[in-house]
Design an enzyme around this catalytic site. Structure first.
Site, short mmCIF file in Angstrom:
data_model
loop_
_atom_site.label_atom_id
_atom_site.label_comp_id
_atom_site.label_asym_id
_atom_site.label_seq_id
_atom_site.Cartn_x
_atom_site.Cartn_y
_atom_site.Cartn_z
N HIS A 143 -32.29 -71.21 4.29
CA HIS A 143 -32.76 -71.19 5.67
C HIS A 143 -33.21 -72.59 6.08
CE1 HIS A 143 -33.18 -67.10 4.15
NE2 HIS A 143 -33.11 -66.67 5.39
N LYS A 170 -25.63 -66.40 2.04
CA LYS A 170 -26.35 -66.32 3.31
C LYS A 170 -26.81 -67.70 3.75
CE LYS A 170 -30.48 -64.52 5.63
NZ LYS A 170 -31.79 -63.85 5.50
#
Length: 254
Positions: A143, A170
């Site tokens: 992230h 991800k």
């Protein structure tokens, strides 16, 4: 894309599957939220362990996990401890992070586990191997809450996650302009087309990135984090609206 089948849910086939984060500190409240999610038609559920009152007690977390899993017989369940540097509520030293994730993996109640890249390749490989040995699928995550890197950088990171053995790579970045959203979609499409036949999970956060949470079927992202009440990250779309838009887009491109 070769879909990932979990509890009858085909992740990577058709409309992106919706996922909602469970952030209640107490299990009793969390179980009530699960029932709300079921009523709303949410596909997958993420247990955000960093919000749990028992997060520093692995034995208690395992007991909580069994109750949560029992309430989710038909919904894929993802276990996530989200570190503060990755947008979470708190942080743990690497050894505690590993011990907590190993405990939940080895108990066998979780369907998926989120592994953060900041722990390093060696530690990530350790958890991935542990998960494979216990039949748990892995999401390897990164992230960036400051901005969106170059397309080339994002492609390199996603392919590295694939090389490490992630079942679902991800990537979440912060969009400051619509171009940032386009760059995330471009990187995802490139990886899906050239490097990976499994499901990807990518998004650009923030208002300018919300489009990436809804159009994943067109560029290769197979899951979409949605908001039931409170969002767990900037730019999430409410579950009912997201379902409606993604269903309409699916019909338009079918």
């Amino acid at each position: 894309m070769e879909p990932l089948e979990i509890k009858g849910t085909s992740i990577g086939e058709g409309v992106p599957k919706t996922i909602v984060s469970l952030m209640d500190p107490e299990v009793a409240d969390l179980l009530a939220t699960i029932e709300e999610c079921k009523t709303a038609g949410v596909d997958c559920l993420e247990w955000r362990a960093d919000f749990s009152v028992n997060v520093r007690d692995s034995f208690a977390m395992v007991q909580d996990g069994r109750k949560i899993a029992a309430a989710c017989p038909d919904n894929p369940l993802l276990f996530t401890f989200r570190s503060a540097s990755q947008g979470g509520r708190l942080s743990l030293p690497v050894d505690e992070y590993l011990a907590l994730n190993r405990a939940l993996i080895e108990d066998g109640q979780m369907d998926l586990v989120d592994i953060e890249t900041w722990i390093g390749d060696a530690a990530a490989l350790e958890l991935i191997a542990c998960a494979k040995a216990h039949g748990v699928k892995t999401i390897l995550s990164y992230h960036d809450f400051k901005g969106t890197p170059s397309v080339e950088w994002m492609v390199s990171l996603l392919t590295h996650m694939i090389d490490l053995g992630a079942d679902i790579p991800k990537l979440a970045t912060m969009a400051h302009t619509p171009a940032d959203a386009l760059h995330v979609m471009e990187a995802t499409e490139q990886v899906a087309r050239l490097h990976f036949d499994g499901p990807l999970l990518t998004m650009a956060m923030g208002r300018d990135g919300s489009i990436t949470r809804l159009t994943g079927e067109s560029f290769g992202s197979a899951l979409s984090f949605c908001a039931l009440h409170d969002s767990s990250a900037p730019g999430q779309v409410g579950i009912a609206q997201a379902q409606r838009i993604m269903k309409d887009l699916h019909a338009a491109i079918a």
